[in-house]
Design a protein around this motif. Structure first.
Motif, PDB file in Angstrom:
ATOM      1  N   GLY A  65       0.713  -1.217  -0.110  1.00  6.64           N
ATOM      2  CA  GLY A  65       0.047  -0.176  -0.028  1.00  6.64           C
ATOM      3  C   GLY A  65       0.874   1.072   0.010  1.00  6.64           C
ATOM      4  O   GLY A  65       2.111   1.201   0.520  1.00  6.64           O
ATOM      5  N   SER A  66       0.355   2.322  -0.517  1.00  7.88           N
ATOM      6  CA  SER A  66       1.335   3.566  -0.616  1.00  7.88           C
ATOM      7  C   SER A  66       1.476   4.183   0.759  1.00  7.88           C
ATOM      8  O   SER A  66       2.553   4.927   0.731  1.00  7.88           O
ATOM      9  CB  SER A  66       0.178   4.471  -1.394  1.00  7.88           C
ATOM     10  OG  SER A  66      -1.068   4.902  -0.768  1.00  7.88           O
ATOM     11  N   GLN A  67       0.558   4.202   1.687  1.00  9.49           N
ATOM     12  CA  GLN A  67       1.054   4.823   2.997  1.00  9.49           C
ATOM     13  C   GLN A  67       2.247   3.959   3.682  1.00  9.49           C
ATOM     14  O   GLN A  67       3.223   4.594   3.858  1.00  9.49           O
ATOM     15  CB  GLN A  67      -0.060   5.110   4.077  1.00  9.49           C
ATOM     16  CG  GLN A  67      -1.029   6.165   3.574  1.00  9.49           C
ATOM     17  CD  GLN A  67      -2.102   6.165   4.584  1.00  9.49           C
ATOM     18  OE1 GLN A  67      -2.011   5.551   5.673  1.00  9.49           O
ATOM     19  NE2 GLN A  67      -2.912   7.116   4.434  1.00  9.49           N
TER      20      GLN A  67
ATOM     21  N   SER B  35       4.267  -8.459   9.282  1.00 13.06           N
ATOM     22  CA  SER B  35       3.153  -7.634  10.038  1.00 13.06           C
ATOM     23  C   SER B  35       2.758  -6.650   8.789  1.00 13.06           C
ATOM     24  O   SER B  35       1.485  -6.161   8.957  1.00 13.06           O
ATOM     25  CB  SER B  35       3.596  -6.484  11.355  1.00 13.06           C
ATOM     26  OG  SER B  35       4.472  -5.557  10.734  1.00 13.06           O
ATOM     27  N   ILE B  36       3.426  -6.052   7.963  1.00 15.29           N
ATOM     28  CA  ILE B  36       2.990  -5.231   7.129  1.00 15.29           C
ATOM     29  C   ILE B  36       2.852  -5.692   5.669  1.00 15.29           C
ATOM     30  O   ILE B  36       2.328  -5.208   4.671  1.00 15.29           O
ATOM     31  CB  ILE B  36       3.934  -4.037   6.768  1.00 15.29           C
ATOM     32  CG1 ILE B  36       5.242  -4.605   6.000  1.00 15.29           C
ATOM     33  CG2 ILE B  36       4.241  -3.205   8.036  1.00 15.29           C
ATOM     34  CD1 ILE B  36       6.169  -3.324   5.857  1.00 15.29           C
ATOM     35  N   GLY B  37       2.893  -7.197   5.531  1.00 14.70           N
ATOM     36  CA  GLY B  37       2.585  -7.768   4.329  1.00 14.70           C
ATOM     37  C   GLY B  37       3.744  -7.937   3.382  1.00 14.70           C
ATOM     38  O   GLY B  37       3.454  -8.465   2.295  1.00 14.70           O
ATOM     39  N   MET B  38       4.739  -7.479   3.675  1.00 10.84           N
ATOM     40  CA  MET B  38       6.031  -7.695   2.696  1.00 10.84           C
ATOM     41  C   MET B  38       6.482  -9.037   2.764  1.00 10.84           C
ATOM     42  O   MET B  38       6.870  -9.440   1.565  1.00 10.84           O
ATOM     43  CB  MET B  38       7.160  -6.818   3.382  1.00 10.84           C
ATOM     44  CG  MET B  38       8.336  -6.567   2.271  1.00 10.84           C
ATOM     45  SD  MET B  38       7.692  -5.721   0.911  1.00 10.84           S
ATOM     46  CE  MET B  38       9.546  -5.642  -0.079  1.00 10.84           C
ATOM     47  N   ALA B  39       6.328  -9.745   3.790  1.00  8.39           N
ATOM     48  CA  ALA B  39       6.967 -11.006   3.847  1.00  8.39           C
ATOM     49  C   ALA B  39       5.690 -12.062   3.713  1.00  8.39           C
ATOM     50  O   ALA B  39       4.718 -11.791   4.651  1.00  8.39           O
ATOM     51  CB  ALA B  39       7.987 -11.558   5.122  1.00  8.39           C
ATOM     52  N   GLY B  40       5.793 -13.045   3.219  1.00 11.26           N
ATOM     53  CA  GLY B  40       4.932 -14.208   3.210  1.00 11.26           C
ATOM     54  C   GLY B  40       4.964 -15.248   4.427  1.00 11.26           C
ATOM     55  O   GLY B  40       3.965 -15.651   5.038  1.00 11.26           O
ATOM     56  N   GLU B  41       6.184 -15.283   4.900  1.00 15.82           N
ATOM     57  CA  GLU B  41       6.403 -16.515   5.914  1.00 15.82           C
ATOM     58  C   GLU B  41       7.787 -16.166   6.405  1.00 15.82           C
ATOM     59  O   GLU B  41       8.568 -15.816   5.836  1.00 15.82           O
ATOM     60  CB  GLU B  41       6.175 -17.677   5.692  1.00 15.82           C
ATOM     61  CG  GLU B  41       6.152 -18.916   6.487  1.00 15.82           C
ATOM     62  CD  GLU B  41       5.412 -20.061   6.188  1.00 15.82           C
ATOM     63  OE1 GLU B  41       6.224 -21.104   6.865  1.00 15.82           O
ATOM     64  OE2 GLU B  41       4.692 -20.072   5.476  1.00 15.82           O
TER      65      GLU B  41
END
Length: 301
Positions: free
Chosen positions: A197-199, A218-224
């Motif tokens: 996301g942009s923010q 936690s921010i969705g950058m890593a899948g696992e």
């Protein structure tokens, strides 16, 4: 969504996306690939290695450990060569990108960066790497970045070109571009926005934040977050993780990836048409008929 695609008529855009190896830039943009290749050839060091397994999973290794697997000019050329090889690997279903000696990549080799000091040089390198990584993202293979150790600068950008990012316990991803007085130029900022996301992307880029595995997850950058930091064991973990998503006939997995790519890059009308056409290559095929036969036997139990 690629702006050049949006400017095209609806009937053309789907055809364009299907063309494997279509570059973003060409001579109409003032980009001359052969000249860029000659320039990059002047900066040797390291290699990009590709191992293709009978399982349909390839491993792409950045191999320049004395410089934290930084990309020399020759490595950039070899990356394009390996992407082209993967484009032509019809039995392929997935690919893992990693760095040698338990570190991912520190980005561009500073020797090349110092020598290519003009804005024109920077733009040419930008267009070359954006072309290469766009072709990589459009591969009909499910891709995973295995982040062992550090992924910095261009290395962090490379992770965004993959469908998924797996991190070992002591690894990190960090976009350090601001501290170098530049911005991401291999497509990393645009792809990062799609991922988190942009923010969140503005915070990560503006703060040059260190994304450890917990923060990245936690921010969705890593899948696992993988269990092991050991180089060999983490590769095995990544292979097992990817195997669950590429289990099946190559033609089905590749069609799935193509449909997701078109869904990301095209208007809905074109994406639906592409989905329809991809289905036409599978419906009534061997994998489909075998699955129906298996289901029929299951229903009789």
């Amino acid at each position: 969504m690629a702006s050049y695609l949006l400017k095209m008529p609806l009937s053309i855009r789907t055809t364009v996306l299907r063309q494997v190896g279509l570059p973003l830039y060409n001579t109409s943009h003032g980009y001359h690939e052969e000249e860029v290749k000659k320039t990059l050839q002047q900066f040797p060091g390291g290699s990009v290695d590709l191992q293709k397994d009978d399982s349909g999973i390839g491993i792409l290794t950045l191999n320049n450990p004395s410089k934290m697997n930084a990309f020399s000019g020759v490595m950039m050329l070899q990356l394009l060569e390996k992407v082209i090889e993967l484009e032509n690997w019809t039995a392929g279903k997935g690919v893992i990108v990693r760095g040698a000696k338990n570190t991912f990549s520190s980005g561009s080799d500073l020797n090349a960066v110092k020598a290519l000091a003009t804005p024109e040089d920077g733009m040419a390198l930008c267009m070359f790497m954006q072309n290469t990584l766009t072709r990589f993202t459009r591969l009909p293979l499910i891709s995973v970045a295995l982040v062992q150790g550090r992924a910095l600068g261009g290395g962090a950008e490379l992770t965004t070109a993959c469908d998924f990012r797996l991190m070992t316990p002591e690894s990190e991803i960090r976009f350090v571009h601001k501290e170098m007085g530049i911005i991401p130029s291999w497509g990393g900022a645009s792809r990062l926005i799609e991922i988190i996301g942009s923010q969140a992307a503005l915070q990560v880029l503006g703060g040059a934040l260190k994304l450890d595995p917990t923060k990245a997850l936690s921010i969705g950058m890593a899948g696992e977050i993988l269990q092991s930091s050991d180089e060999t064991k983490s590769v095995e973990e990544a292979q097992a993780w990817l195997a669950q998503f590429v289990n099946g006939p190559p033609e089905v997995i590749r069609a799935l990836k193509k449909s997701v790519c078109s869904g990301k890059e095209l208007y809905l009308e074109d994406a639906l048409q592409n989905e329809r056409d991809l289905l036409g290559t599978l419906w009534g095929g061997a994998a489909h008929l075998q699955a129906i036969a298996r289901k029929g036997k299951f229903n009789k139990l």
